[in-house]
Design an enzyme around this catalytic site. Structure first.
Site, short mmCIF file in Angstrom:
data_model
loop_
_atom_site.label_atom_id
_atom_site.label_comp_id
_atom_site.label_asym_id
_atom_site.label_seq_id
_atom_site.Cartn_x
_atom_site.Cartn_y
_atom_site.Cartn_z
N ASP A 37 10.21 -3.79 0.95
CA ASP A 37 9.52 -4.24 2.16
C ASP A 37 10.27 -5.39 2.80
OD1 ASP A 37 7.70 -2.41 1.47
OD2 ASP A 37 6.00 -3.79 1.26
N TYR A 40 13.19 -4.20 4.70
CA TYR A 40 12.72 -3.57 5.94
C TYR A 40 12.36 -4.63 6.97
CZ TYR A 40 9.81 -0.77 9.07
OH TYR A 40 9.27 -0.18 10.18
N ASP A 41 11.62 -5.66 6.50
CA ASP A 41 11.23 -6.75 7.39
C ASP A 41 12.44 -7.39 8.04
OD1 ASP A 41 8.59 -6.44 7.04
OD2 ASP A 41 8.29 -8.18 5.73
N LEU A 87 -2.37 -6.49 11.57
CA LEU A 87 -2.54 -7.94 11.68
C LEU A 87 -1.19 -8.61 11.79
CD1 LEU A 87 -5.19 -8.45 8.85
CD2 LEU A 87 -5.59 -8.32 11.31
N GLU A 116 -10.48 -12.71 2.54
CA GLU A 116 -10.62 -11.53 1.67
C GLU A 116 -9.25 -11.18 1.13
OE1 GLU A 116 -12.06 -8.25 4.11
OE2 GLU A 116 -13.07 -9.79 5.28
N LYS A 118 -6.08 -9.11 0.37
CA LYS A 118 -5.46 -8.00 1.09
C LYS A 118 -5.03 -6.97 0.06
CE LYS A 118 -1.95 -7.12 4.62
NZ LYS A 118 -1.29 -6.03 3.94
N ASP A 120 -3.39 -3.70 -1.47
CA ASP A 120 -2.14 -3.02 -1.13
C ASP A 120 -2.29 -1.51 -1.29
OD1 ASP A 120 0.43 -2.72 -0.38
OD2 ASP A 120 1.32 -3.46 -2.24
N GLU A 173 -9.53 0.04 2.76
CA GLU A 173 -8.22 0.31 2.17
C GLU A 173 -8.41 1.25 0.98
OE1 GLU A 173 -5.84 -1.08 3.81
OE2 GLU A 173 -4.07 -1.30 2.54
N TYR A 225 -13.56 -3.07 4.44
CA TYR A 225 -13.42 -4.44 4.90
C TYR A 225 -13.78 -4.66 6.37
CZ TYR A 225 -8.83 -2.50 6.10
OH TYR A 225 -7.83 -1.71 6.56
N LYS A 289 -10.23 -14.13 8.47
CA LYS A 289 -10.85 -13.70 9.72
C LYS A 289 -11.84 -14.75 10.21
CE LYS A 289 -10.71 -9.02 7.89
NZ LYS A 289 -11.44 -7.95 7.23
N LYS A 313 0.72 -13.43 3.65
CA LYS A 313 1.44 -12.60 2.67
C LYS A 313 1.98 -13.49 1.57
CE LYS A 313 2.09 -8.32 4.53
NZ LYS A 313 3.34 -7.75 4.77
N CYS A 407 27.63 13.09 -22.53
CA CYS A 407 26.30 12.64 -22.94
C CYS A 407 26.42 11.56 -24.02
CB CYS A 407 25.51 13.83 -23.48
SG CYS A 407 23.96 13.34 -24.24
N CYS A 410 25.11 13.34 -27.45
CA CYS A 410 25.72 14.48 -28.15
C CYS A 410 27.18 14.68 -27.78
CB CYS A 410 24.94 15.75 -27.87
SG CYS A 410 25.10 16.34 -26.17
N CYS A 425 22.38 16.14 -19.16
CA CYS A 425 22.96 16.78 -20.32
C CYS A 425 22.31 18.16 -20.40
CB CYS A 425 22.66 15.98 -21.58
SG CYS A 425 23.19 16.85 -23.06
N CYS A 430 21.11 19.09 -27.77
CA CYS A 430 21.34 17.64 -27.75
C CYS A 430 20.20 16.94 -28.50
CB CYS A 430 21.40 17.13 -26.31
SG CYS A 430 21.41 15.33 -26.21
S1 IVH Z 1 -8.66 -6.30 8.30
C1 IVH Z 1 -7.82 -5.25 12.95
N1 IVH Z 1 -8.98 -6.75 5.74
O1 IVH Z 1 -3.78 -4.78 5.83
C2 IVH Z 1 -7.21 -5.06 11.61
N2 IVH Z 1 -7.10 -5.44 6.41
O2 IVH Z 1 -2.02 -5.31 8.77
C3 IVH Z 1 -8.25 -5.14 10.55
N3 IVH Z 1 -5.75 -4.61 4.55
O3 IVH Z 1 -4.04 -2.33 8.33
C4 IVH Z 1 -7.65 -5.23 9.21
N4 IVH Z 1 -6.95 -5.47 2.93
O4 IVH Z 1 -4.51 -1.68 5.92
C5 IVH Z 1 -8.22 -6.16 6.68
N5 IVH Z 1 -9.44 -7.18 3.51
C6 IVH Z 1 -8.67 -6.60 4.44
C7 IVH Z 1 -7.53 -5.84 4.11
C8 IVH Z 1 -6.77 -5.28 5.13
C9 IVH Z 1 -5.89 -4.74 3.22
C10 IVH Z 1 -4.63 -3.88 5.21
C11 IVH Z 1 -5.07 -2.90 6.26
C12 IVH Z 1 -4.47 -3.39 7.54
C13 IVH Z 1 -3.33 -4.26 7.05
C14 IVH Z 1 -3.11 -5.44 7.97
#
Ligand code: IVH
Length: 683
Positions: A37, A40-41, A87, A116, A118, A120, A173, A225, A289, A313, A407, A410, A425, A430
């Site tokens: 990730d 990628y970022d 987000l 909350e 997050k 995965d 999720e 969520y 939030k 993150k 190998c 063997c 192999c 073997c």
């Molecule tokens: S709220 C308007 N709460 O994280 C977006 N997202 O980029 C509302 N995720 O797409 C998302 N845990 O797949 C929210 N407690 C949580 C989460 C959560 C995992 C994921 C979700 C979202 C991405 C945020």
């Protein structure tokens, strides 16, 4: 500041777009990413930076302009009436303070935050009409996702019916718990199938299966969520929404907090930085939030994300260490896998000393040399991986890796098949291959020969008592007793377990033979469909692919396996030694009531059984025509309660005493064994 010419910038932007599109496809469509990730970022950040510096080069089709994830082929599309946004991210306390300032600029007055974890996994949307689940969808690109309703229905934690007849839409999720992930990869390894890189890809891969039975077998779960559509019910705050969803029967993650200032939010985030690794599911951050829905409305949205929420993150925990060796192991399918062995480091809660390097190409791409200082991390909180080497620390003494031509076990030449990355192999004698195939044959999900662990298998091979799986059935007490530390009792137990395995139904034997790509589930399908190993052996590729769940690659592999004289001899030997080669369970359309005494009965097995494990007990119930489910309800007919049975037994007793299900039967283990005995099953 403009550091390059416009045409160089345009060229670089094109390159980045192409690379990002490629990696998006690997990640979202194939569920098989090639880069981390963080890597990628970096690509995405470079692209965004260039587009900001040279705005004339920004085009609407740039990957920076959309939420990722192209809908996969094969599922109906779902248009999200309320878009599924993502987000913006925060990477440290200062980003959080900055977020708080932006919020307070708009909301003049007190602000309350909900934090909350997050999770995965992958975002899903669940729609209910009159209290009934009618649609489950993936996020896709945020506007259009895939209709995965039948797969979502298989997730046990998703309520199919709400406690009230509401028409609402919730978001959450879907994820694969860590233990389910570890088990899935073990099974895939046993079947010679490619492994999932992390629980998130495994969850996404499972939900994108066209056959819901596959998703059902993967142990997925969900945390909800957010409430996208409250169906006219009026609520004031996000924390109320969470409580309401909880009360309606949705799984809501309990690890959350509500705070009135950003410093408390930051402290809460920090308090979870290490603790989160102990949870049975992977998390990669904390979502923060604004609690008041009124305040959320005031704050509104940017083009891509709400201004009232942010995802903190956690930095992927990485550590530097020194690569000491690259060792090679030969698996059951002959694939030679390189593993990095490095000085012990602490990572995400455990000490790590090894990581798979997968294949030769990857080692070359990452230019990893023995003696290098390397950066390691855990993918999805669970699988150790080597991120990169640090060439700046080299002394010149480091040794580049080359795959041997022979190998390591063997000495026979290794081969690399055209479209494969692995060297294999292919010598059927073997010793490594034989050892692995014996270990697989006796394993719990295959022939289930208890007591014969890896160490005994190794000794039996060393002594020359076994050369293939048929030899297990030729073992005698005298032979076993010549082995060091083998006692009389243990030898008897092992022989008894070997003897009992002769009565296994065909699917266990088929899985145990270790035919490439034939996993536990496929073995069951084949056994049910063909009933007898000889019918299966005479099948053509077309006969096999006519079966719904068997694809051309697997069919090819089965035909190749059975056409080899070695395999034919092995089957003949096993039969001569008394090993059952028939399917013993119910077959579609072929069962008389006589051998289906449990037909129409739903069983729940709970607690510990002293004489057989629960899996074997379930198999017997199914063979006798019964159905086994995981939870007690009015649909349950029999509860088999072993030692230390708990809540399921209590629930069964309550259903009986309240008169809701007066004819529900509770059997202890002895009653269960008696019932089996009455139907000709001695255990
Ligand atoms: S709220 C308007 N709460 O994280 C977006 N997202 O980029 C509302 N995720 O797409 C998302 N845990 O797949 C929210 N407690 C949580 C989460 C959560 C995992 C994921 C979700 C979202 C991405 C945020």
């Amino acid at each position: 500041m403009r550091m390059m010419s416009l045409s160089d910038a345009a060229k670089r932007i094109e390159e980045l777009k192409e690379q990002i599109a490629y990696h998006n496809r690997r990640y979202y469509v194939l569920d098989d990413p090639e880069i981390t990730d963080a890597e990628y970022d970096l690509l995405m950040r470079e692209l965004i930076h260039l587009e900001q510096t040279y705005p004339e080069l920004l085009t609407p089709d740039s990957p920076s302009q959309r939420v990722n994830g192209a809908p996969a082929e094969g599922f109906a599309k779902v248009v999200h009436e309320i878009p599924m946004l993502s987000l913006s991210n925060a990477y440290g306390p200062d980003d959080m303070r900055e977020f708080d300032r932006r919020v307070r600029d708009v909301i003049q007055g007190p602000v309350r935050y909900v934090c909350e974890l997050k999770i995965d996994g992958l975002a899903v949307s669940l729609r209910y009409e009159n209290g009934v689940l009618v649609q489950g969808a993936t996020r896709g690109d945020g506007e259009t996702g895939e209709d995965i309703t039948s797969n979502i229905r298989t997730i046990r934690t998703v309520p199919l019916r709400l406690k009230e007849p509401l028409s609402i839409e919730v978001r959450g999720e879907a994820y694969m718990p860590k233990p389910a992930f570890v088990r899935l990869n073990e099974q895939r390894e046993a079947a010679g199938e490619p492994l999932f890189a992390n629980p998130r890809n495994a969850a996404a891969g499972s939900l994108r299966q066209l056959d819901p039975k596959v998703a059902a077998s993967r142990g997925l779960s969900v945390f909800v969520y957010s409430l996208a559509d409250a169906g006219g019910v009026s609520l004031d705050s996000h924390s109320q929404c969470l409580e309401w969803m909880d009360a309606l029967g949705f799984p809501v993650n309990p690890n959350r907090g509500v705070f009135d200032n950003i410093e408390d939010v930051i402290a809460f985030i920090e308090s979870w930085a290490d603790k989160r690794h102990d949870l049975p599911y992977a998390t990669d951050g904390m979502v923060v939030k604004v609690d008041s829905l009124e305040a959320q409305r005031k704050l509104g949205f940017t083009a891509k994300s709400p201004r009232w929420a942010i995802a903190y993150k956690y930095a992927a925990e990485q550590a530097e260490t020194v690569l000491r060796h690259i060792i090679l192991s030969v698996g059951r399918t002959g694939a030679v896998t390189p593993t990095a062995v490095f000085d012990p480091v602490q990572l995400a809660g455990t000490t790590v000393t090894r990581a798979s390097l997968h294949n030769e190409d990857l080692i070359r791409q990452k230019d990893i040399r023995v003696g290098d200082t390397i950066v390691v991390q855990k993918a999805g909180d669970i699988i150790p991986e080597v991120v990169r080497s640090l060439p700046e620390h080299r002394t010149g003494a480091e040794v580049p890796f080359t795959m041997p031509e022979h190998c390591p076990q063997c000495g026979q030449p290794l081969v690399r098949l055209p479209e494969e990355v692995a060297w294999r192999c292919v010598n059927p004698s073997c010793p490594a291959l034989i050892r692995e195939s014996l270990i697989h044959f006796v394993s719990r999900d295959a022939m289930n020969i208890e007591g014969l662990g890896e160490q005994w298998i190794t000794l039996l091979l060393e002594k020359g008592f076994v050369r293939n799986v048929a030899d297990l059935y030729r073992l005698t007490k005298e032979k076993l007793m010549t082995m060091e530390r083998m006692g009389d009792k243990l030898a008897s137990n092992i022989l008894q377990a070997i003897e009992a395995s002769k009565q296994n139904s065909l699917e266990r034997l088929l899985f145990g033979l270790g035919i490439r790509l034939v996993g536990e589930k496929a073995a069951k399908t084949l056994a049910k469909e063909f009933g007898d190993i000889h019918r299966l052996m005479s099948c053509t590729v077309e006969d096999l692919t006519a079966v719904r769940e068997i694809g051309p690659k697997m069919a090819e592999s089965i035909v190749t396996y059975f056409s080899s004289p070695g395999a034919q001899q092995l089957i003949a030997d096993l039969e001569a030694l008394g090993v059952n080669t028939k399917y013993l369970g119910p077959r579609p359309g072929s069962d008389s009531a006589e051998n289906q005494p449990f037909a129409g009965l739903t069983f729940v097995l709970t607690g510990t059984l002293a004489n057989m494990d629960r899996k074997v007990a379930s198999e017997w119930v199914e063979r006798l025509g019964g159905k086994v489910t995981g939870s007690v309800s009015k649909q349950t007919d029999v509860v088999v309660a072993g030692e230390k049975a708990g809540s399921k037994l209590n629930k069964a007793q309550a259903l009986i005493s309240s008169g809701q299900k007066p004819d529900l039967q509770i059997w202890d283990e002895a009653a269960f064994l008696d019932a089996l005995k009455r139907h000709g099953v001695e255990y």
